[in-house]
Design a protein around this motif. Structure first.
Motif, PDB file in Angstrom:
ATOM      1  N   SER A   1      37.635  33.523  49.607  1.00 52.83           N
ATOM      2  CA  SER A   1      37.133  34.734  49.493  1.00 52.83           C
ATOM      3  C   SER A   1      37.347  35.213  48.161  1.00 52.83           C
ATOM      4  O   SER A   1      36.907  36.458  48.038  1.00 52.83           O
ATOM      5  CB  SER A   1      37.304  35.736  50.613  1.00 52.83           C
ATOM      6  N   GLN A   2      37.620  34.367  47.268  1.00 51.56           N
ATOM      7  CA  GLN A   2      37.565  34.875  45.799  1.00 51.56           C
ATOM      8  C   GLN A   2      36.480  35.040  44.865  1.00 51.56           C
ATOM      9  O   GLN A   2      36.618  35.791  44.063  1.00 51.56           O
ATOM     10  CB  GLN A   2      38.710  34.184  45.107  1.00 51.56           C
TER      11      GLN A   2
ATOM     12  N   GLU B   1      30.147  44.878  61.304  1.00 53.37           N
ATOM     13  CA  GLU B   1      31.156  44.319  61.051  1.00 53.37           C
ATOM     14  C   GLU B   1      31.130  44.073  59.538  1.00 53.37           C
ATOM     15  O   GLU B   1      30.182  43.741  58.586  1.00 53.37           O
ATOM     16  CB  GLU B   1      31.330  43.076  61.513  1.00 53.37           C
ATOM     17  N   LEU B   2      31.938  44.895  58.784  1.00 52.57           N
ATOM     18  CA  LEU B   2      32.116  44.841  57.464  1.00 52.57           C
ATOM     19  C   LEU B   2      33.237  44.225  56.802  1.00 52.57           C
ATOM     20  O   LEU B   2      34.569  44.312  57.102  1.00 52.57           O
ATOM     21  CB  LEU B   2      32.292  46.441  57.063  1.00 52.57           C
ATOM     22  N   GLU B   3      33.075  43.066  55.935  1.00 51.26           N
ATOM     23  CA  GLU B   3      33.827  42.391  55.169  1.00 51.26           C
ATOM     24  C   GLU B   3      34.027  42.800  53.809  1.00 51.26           C
ATOM     25  O   GLU B   3      32.963  43.059  53.048  1.00 51.26           O
ATOM     26  CB  GLU B   3      33.735  40.924  55.252  1.00 51.26           C
ATOM     27  N   ILE B   4      35.121  43.212  53.301  1.00 56.77           N
ATOM     28  CA  ILE B   4      35.333  43.491  51.984  1.00 56.77           C
ATOM     29  C   ILE B   4      36.088  42.319  51.252  1.00 56.77           C
ATOM     30  O   ILE B   4      37.311  42.280  51.530  1.00 56.77           O
ATOM     31  CB  ILE B   4      36.062  44.893  51.719  1.00 56.77           C
ATOM     32  N   VAL B   5      35.576  41.903  50.057  1.00 54.67           N
ATOM     33  CA  VAL B   5      36.652  41.000  49.287  1.00 54.67           C
ATOM     34  C   VAL B   5      36.504  41.378  47.774  1.00 54.67           C
ATOM     35  O   VAL B   5      35.627  41.857  47.336  1.00 54.67           O
ATOM     36  CB  VAL B   5      35.874  39.558  49.605  1.00 54.67           C
ATOM     37  N   PRO B   6      37.875  41.318  47.128  1.00 55.01           N
ATOM     38  CA  PRO B   6      37.804  41.579  45.833  1.00 55.01           C
ATOM     39  C   PRO B   6      37.051  40.235  44.917  1.00 55.01           C
ATOM     40  O   PRO B   6      37.294  39.237  45.294  1.00 55.01           O
ATOM     41  CB  PRO B   6      39.342  41.545  45.458  1.00 55.01           C
ATOM     42  N   LEU B   7      36.301  40.622  43.734  1.00 61.93           N
ATOM     43  CA  LEU B   7      36.036  39.839  43.048  1.00 61.93           C
ATOM     44  C   LEU B   7      36.529  39.763  41.755  1.00 61.93           C
ATOM     45  O   LEU B   7      37.202  40.628  41.083  1.00 61.93           O
ATOM     46  CB  LEU B   7      34.541  40.151  42.521  1.00 61.93           C
ATOM     47  N   HIS B   8      37.021  38.560  41.205  1.00 62.43           N
ATOM     48  CA  HIS B   8      37.822  38.091  40.466  1.00 62.43           C
ATOM     49  C   HIS B   8      37.164  37.495  38.962  1.00 62.43           C
ATOM     50  O   HIS B   8      36.202  37.096  38.926  1.00 62.43           O
ATOM     51  CB  HIS B   8      38.977  37.192  40.547  1.00 62.43           C
ATOM     52  N   ASP B   9      37.714  37.729  38.063  1.00 62.26           N
ATOM     53  CA  ASP B   9      37.368  36.762  36.831  1.00 62.26           C
ATOM     54  C   ASP B   9      38.516  36.677  36.013  1.00 62.26           C
ATOM     55  O   ASP B   9      39.672  36.873  36.660  1.00 62.26           O
ATOM     56  CB  ASP B   9      36.461  37.616  35.833  1.00 62.26           C
ATOM     57  N   GLU B  10      38.434  35.944  34.659  1.00 63.73           N
ATOM     58  CA  GLU B  10      39.845  35.618  34.384  1.00 63.73           C
ATOM     59  C   GLU B  10      40.677  36.757  33.842  1.00 63.73           C
ATOM     60  O   GLU B  10      41.753  36.438  33.733  1.00 63.73           O
ATOM     61  CB  GLU B  10      39.444  34.723  32.957  1.00 63.73           C
ATOM     62  N   GLN B  11      40.230  38.024  33.977  1.00 62.25           N
ATOM     63  CA  GLN B  11      40.999  39.218  33.709  1.00 62.25           C
ATOM     64  C   GLN B  11      41.567  39.664  34.840  1.00 62.25           C
ATOM     65  O   GLN B  11      42.527  40.315  34.705  1.00 62.25           O
ATOM     66  CB  GLN B  11      39.739  40.485  32.880  1.00 62.25           C
ATOM     67  N   GLY B  12      41.108  39.360  36.100  1.00 61.63           N
ATOM     68  CA  GLY B  12      41.614  39.721  37.324  1.00 61.63           C
ATOM     69  C   GLY B  12      40.579  40.290  38.188  1.00 61.63           C
ATOM     70  O   GLY B  12      39.376  40.164  38.028  1.00 61.63           O
ATOM     71  N   ILE B  13      41.038  41.176  38.948  1.00 64.08           N
ATOM     72  CA  ILE B  13      39.955  41.980  39.994  1.00 64.08           C
ATOM     73  C   ILE B  13      38.815  42.689  39.109  1.00 64.08           C
ATOM     74  O   ILE B  13      39.431  43.680  38.501  1.00 64.08           O
ATOM     75  CB  ILE B  13      40.537  42.440  41.092  1.00 64.08           C
ATOM     76  N   THR B  14      37.593  42.645  39.334  1.00 62.68           N
ATOM     77  CA  THR B  14      36.907  43.472  38.607  1.00 62.68           C
ATOM     78  C   THR B  14      35.924  44.484  39.570  1.00 62.68           C
ATOM     79  O   THR B  14      35.401  45.723  39.143  1.00 62.68           O
ATOM     80  CB  THR B  14      35.745  42.733  37.727  1.00 62.68           C
TER      81      THR B  14
END
Length: 171
Positions: A11-12, A115-128
């Motif tokens: 989920s990243q 049903e709600l799914e929340i996922v953090p989105l990452h890049d090379e700097q971290g969560i954006t």
């Protein structure tokens, strides 16, 4: 027609291929073709909306121009579970993935279970950003409303207890 999953199992990343998307813009473009209602927010409180896809506008009745720059609080109403909202806040503040069931409301005031799914989105700097995917649950085809609400409350309570014991992310 089978719908291809656009998230890697961890989920990243939100992706249409074997690797992560090249950019946040690519994630947005992929979202626009998704049949699932999706909302992107900033990763920092108050988690203001930066993009919604066409499926989200169809589900909620809100135009993108009405929600961008606002928060998803606009979807809450009298039967929105406080426990589910607490679980969402805990996951967002802890930068964790979370799945909850809760009642939200359309622009017209119609209540819907999703049903709600929340996922953090990452890049090379971290969560954006965070990506929220809402799937409307059709009460008539999946069972009685009372059973679904009981399941949602039980799941929220278990998840909230679990999340409360999770260590804070490193600074």
């Amino acid at each position: 027609m089978a719908v291809q999953s656009w998230r890697q199992p961890n989920s990243q990343f939100f992706t249409n291929g074997p690797g992560p998307p090249e950019s946040f813009l690519e994630r947005i473009l992929l979202s626009n073709a998704s049949p699932d209602a999706q909302v992107f927010t900033h990763a920092a409180p108050p988690f203001k909306v930066v993009h919604v896809n066409p499926a989200w506008t169809c589900l909620t009745g809100f135009a993108a121009s009405e929600i961008v720059g606002q928060t998803c609080k606009i979807l809450q109403g009298p039967e929105t579970s406080k426990a589910a909202l607490g679980e969402l806040r805990g996951a967002l503040n802890g930068y964790r993935t979370v799945v909850v069931r809760l009642y939200n409301y359309t622009k017209q005031g119609e209540r819907f279970l999703n049903e709600l799914e929340i996922v953090p989105l990452h890049d090379e700097q971290g969560i954006t950003h965070f990506l929220g995917t809402a799937k409307r649950i059709d009460v008539a085809s999946t069972g009685t409303a009372a059973r679904l609400v009981q399941e949602a409350v039980a799941e929220s309570a278990v998840a909230a207890a679990f999340n409360a014991q999770m260590p804070a992310p490193p600074a």
